[in-house]
Design a protein around this motif. Structure first.
Motif, PDB file in Angstrom:
ATOM      1  N   VAL A 114       0.951  -1.045  -0.039  1.00  0.00           N
ATOM      2  CA  VAL A 114      -0.104  -0.176  -0.010  1.00  0.00           C
ATOM      3  C   VAL A 114       0.932   1.310  -0.145  1.00  0.00           C
ATOM      4  N   ILE A 115       0.718   2.209  -0.953  1.00  0.00           N
ATOM      5  CA  ILE A 115       1.391   3.296  -1.015  1.00  0.00           C
ATOM      6  C   ILE A 115       1.211   4.339   0.020  1.00  0.00           C
ATOM      7  N   ASP A 116       2.050   4.764   0.801  1.00  0.00           N
ATOM      8  CA  ASP A 116       1.810   5.518   1.896  1.00  0.00           C
ATOM      9  C   ASP A 116       2.790   6.680   1.592  1.00  0.00           C
ATOM     10  N   GLU A 117       2.693   7.793   2.515  1.00  0.00           N
ATOM     11  CA  GLU A 117       3.596   8.920   2.255  1.00  0.00           C
ATOM     12  C   GLU A 117       5.123   8.653   2.385  1.00  0.00           C
ATOM     13  N   GLU A 118       5.555   7.880   3.023  1.00  0.00           N
ATOM     14  CA  GLU A 118       7.098   7.382   3.127  1.00  0.00           C
ATOM     15  C   GLU A 118       7.450   7.031   1.594  1.00  0.00           C
ATOM     16  N   ILE A 119       6.597   5.974   1.256  1.00  0.00           N
ATOM     17  CA  ILE A 119       6.914   5.313  -0.112  1.00  0.00           C
ATOM     18  C   ILE A 119       6.765   6.281  -1.151  1.00  0.00           C
ATOM     19  N   ARG A 120       5.847   7.315  -1.280  1.00  0.00           N
ATOM     20  CA  ARG A 120       5.711   8.374  -2.228  1.00  0.00           C
ATOM     21  C   ARG A 120       6.916   8.966  -2.300  1.00  0.00           C
ATOM     22  N   ASP A 121       7.438   9.653  -1.161  1.00  0.00           N
ATOM     23  CA  ASP A 121       8.846  10.595  -0.903  1.00  0.00           C
ATOM     24  C   ASP A 121       9.960   9.488  -1.495  1.00  0.00           C
ATOM     25  N   GLN A 122       9.882   8.438  -1.271  1.00  0.00           N
ATOM     26  CA  GLN A 122      10.993   7.421  -1.801  1.00  0.00           C
ATOM     27  C   GLN A 122      11.045   7.261  -3.403  1.00  0.00           C
ATOM     28  N   ALA A 156      12.041  10.456  -4.922  1.00  0.00           N
ATOM     29  CA  ALA A 156      13.648  10.355  -4.841  1.00  0.00           C
ATOM     30  C   ALA A 156      14.476   9.463  -5.572  1.00  0.00           C
ATOM     31  N   ARG A 157      13.676   8.568  -6.263  1.00  0.00           N
ATOM     32  CA  ARG A 157      14.164   7.522  -7.127  1.00  0.00           C
ATOM     33  C   ARG A 157      14.905   6.595  -6.514  1.00  0.00           C
ATOM     34  N   THR A 158      14.463   6.052  -5.368  1.00  0.00           N
ATOM     35  CA  THR A 158      14.999   5.278  -4.354  1.00  0.00           C
ATOM     36  C   THR A 158      14.711   3.747  -4.912  1.00  0.00           C
ATOM     37  N   SER A 159      15.861   3.009  -4.875  1.00  0.00           N
ATOM     38  CA  SER A 159      15.736   1.585  -5.422  1.00  0.00           C
ATOM     39  C   SER A 159      14.526   0.676  -4.797  1.00  0.00           C
ATOM     40  N   ALA A 160      14.263  -0.220  -5.694  1.00  0.00           N
ATOM     41  CA  ALA A 160      13.131  -1.010  -5.190  1.00  0.00           C
ATOM     42  C   ALA A 160      13.394  -1.722  -3.879  1.00  0.00           C
ATOM     43  N   SER A 161      14.513  -2.050  -3.851  1.00  0.00           N
ATOM     44  CA  SER A 161      15.103  -2.942  -2.698  1.00  0.00           C
ATOM     45  C   SER A 161      14.917  -2.081  -1.284  1.00  0.00           C
ATOM     46  N   VAL A 162      15.471  -0.810  -1.396  1.00  0.00           N
ATOM     47  CA  VAL A 162      15.221  -0.095  -0.299  1.00  0.00           C
ATOM     48  C   VAL A 162      13.744   0.292   0.015  1.00  0.00           C
ATOM     49  N   ILE A 163      12.769   0.466  -0.907  1.00  0.00           N
ATOM     50  CA  ILE A 163      11.445   0.708  -0.660  1.00  0.00           C
ATOM     51  C   ILE A 163      10.842  -0.504   0.107  1.00  0.00           C
ATOM     52  N   LYS A 164      11.459  -1.690  -0.500  1.00  0.00           N
ATOM     53  CA  LYS A 164      10.650  -3.088   0.285  1.00  0.00           C
ATOM     54  C   LYS A 164      11.311  -3.152   1.526  1.00  0.00           C
ATOM     55  N   GLN A 165      12.282  -2.799   1.890  1.00  0.00           N
ATOM     56  CA  GLN A 165      12.869  -3.001   2.979  1.00  0.00           C
ATOM     57  C   GLN A 165      12.075  -2.091   4.086  1.00  0.00           C
ATOM     58  N   SER A 166      11.935  -0.821   3.706  1.00  0.00           N
ATOM     59  CA  SER A 166      11.370   0.192   4.800  1.00  0.00           C
ATOM     60  C   SER A 166       9.867  -0.136   4.966  1.00  0.00           C
ATOM     61  N   VAL A 183       8.621  -3.329   4.784  1.00  0.00           N
ATOM     62  CA  VAL A 183       8.769  -4.486   5.625  1.00  0.00           C
ATOM     63  C   VAL A 183       8.785  -4.172   7.019  1.00  0.00           C
ATOM     64  N   GLY A 184       9.662  -3.084   7.344  1.00  0.00           N
ATOM     65  CA  GLY A 184       9.539  -2.497   8.600  1.00  0.00           C
ATOM     66  C   GLY A 184       8.445  -2.032   9.032  1.00  0.00           C
ATOM     67  N   ARG A 185       7.617  -1.395   8.078  1.00  0.00           N
ATOM     68  CA  ARG A 185       6.207  -0.907   8.609  1.00  0.00           C
ATOM     69  C   ARG A 185       5.040  -2.124   8.182  1.00  0.00           C
ATOM     70  N   GLY A 186       5.461  -3.236   8.117  1.00  0.00           N
ATOM     71  CA  GLY A 186       4.344  -4.275   8.216  1.00  0.00           C
ATOM     72  C   GLY A 186       4.108  -5.156   6.844  1.00  0.00           C
ATOM     73  N   LEU A 187       4.840  -4.866   5.755  1.00  0.00           N
ATOM     74  CA  LEU A 187       4.744  -5.483   4.460  1.00  0.00           C
ATOM     75  C   LEU A 187       4.938  -6.827   4.647  1.00  0.00           C
ATOM     76  N   ARG A 188       3.855  -7.719   4.135  1.00  0.00           N
ATOM     77  CA  ARG A 188       4.217  -9.216   4.415  1.00  0.00           C
ATOM     78  C   ARG A 188       4.571  -9.662   2.770  1.00  0.00           C
ATOM     79  N   THR A 189       5.943 -10.078   2.558  1.00  0.00           N
ATOM     80  CA  THR A 189       6.371 -10.239   1.349  1.00  0.00           C
ATOM     81  C   THR A 189       5.952 -11.665   0.953  1.00  0.00           C
ATOM     82  N   LEU A 190       5.833 -12.067  -0.385  1.00  0.00           N
ATOM     83  CA  LEU A 190       5.802 -13.300  -1.089  1.00  0.00           C
ATOM     84  C   LEU A 190       6.491 -14.420  -0.192  1.00  0.00           C
TER      85      LEU A 190
END
Length: 179
Positions: free
Chosen positions: A122-130, A133-143, A145-152
């Motif tokens: 779910v795209i929240d404000e932190e992900i929008r900012d990332q 900022a052209r943040t990599s997918a791995s950094v977006i995913k890691q952050s 996960v820290g906020r509750g993402l349940r990965t595949l």
């Protein structure tokens, strides 16, 4: 609005433009995980601020084979298997896992039928900012996960602990996660 598949910049641009003008757009996009969809849209030429404003959520899915119910057997997990399960090992009842022996129903494979595993970002404000900022997918995913993402992989290992699939099957269709 349904866009069959986003494969090129033109299709991506049209889908994002429709979303930003108030349409609810559904589409498919081939990536390894949910966060990869955001960077894929940018790589197709969509401006990051447009991606950030257009995308509400991303769902990644894979199919995993299920243990055959006709030849399913219980066994005690090895130390290596418990390590592979990581924090999910706590969910096991007495370190018990399941596998299929192989029978006439599953043609000796031990696996029969399939189920889906999911990752919902779910795209929240932190992900929008990332994204902006052209943040990599791995950094977006890691952050995320820290906020509750349940990965595949997490969803798949949950199915292993429920006795529905195997560790090997989940690892076959998912990428390495950091718990």
């Amino acid at each position: 609005m349904m866009v069959g598949e986003i494969r090129d910049g033109e299709t991506a641009g049209i889908a994002v433009q429709a979303a930003n003008t108030g349409h609810l757009v559904f589409s498919t996009l081939h990536t390894n995980d949910s966060a990869g969809a955001l960077t894929r849209l940018i790589n197709l030429g969509v401006e990051p601020y447009l991606v950030a404003s257009a995308v509400i959520s991303v769902i990644a899915q894979r199919l995993v084979r299920l243990i055959c119910v006709h030849c399913k057997e219980e066994f005690i997990a090895t130390e290596a298997q418990l390590k592979e399960l990581g924090p999910f090992a706590r969910k096991l009842n007495g370190n018990r896992l399941f596998r299929g022996r192989g029978c006439e129903h599953c043609l000796g494979r031990g696996l029969y039928d399939r189920t889906a595993i999911y990752e919902i970002l779910v795209i929240d404000e932190e992900i929008r900012d990332q994204v902006i900022a052209r943040t990599s997918a791995s950094v977006i995913k890691q952050s995320a996960v820290g906020r509750g993402l349940r990965t595949l992989r997490m969803d798949g290992l949950g199915k292993v602990c429920e006795g529905r699939s195997t560790i090997e099957e989940v690892f076959r269709v998912t990428q390495l996660d950091v718990f």
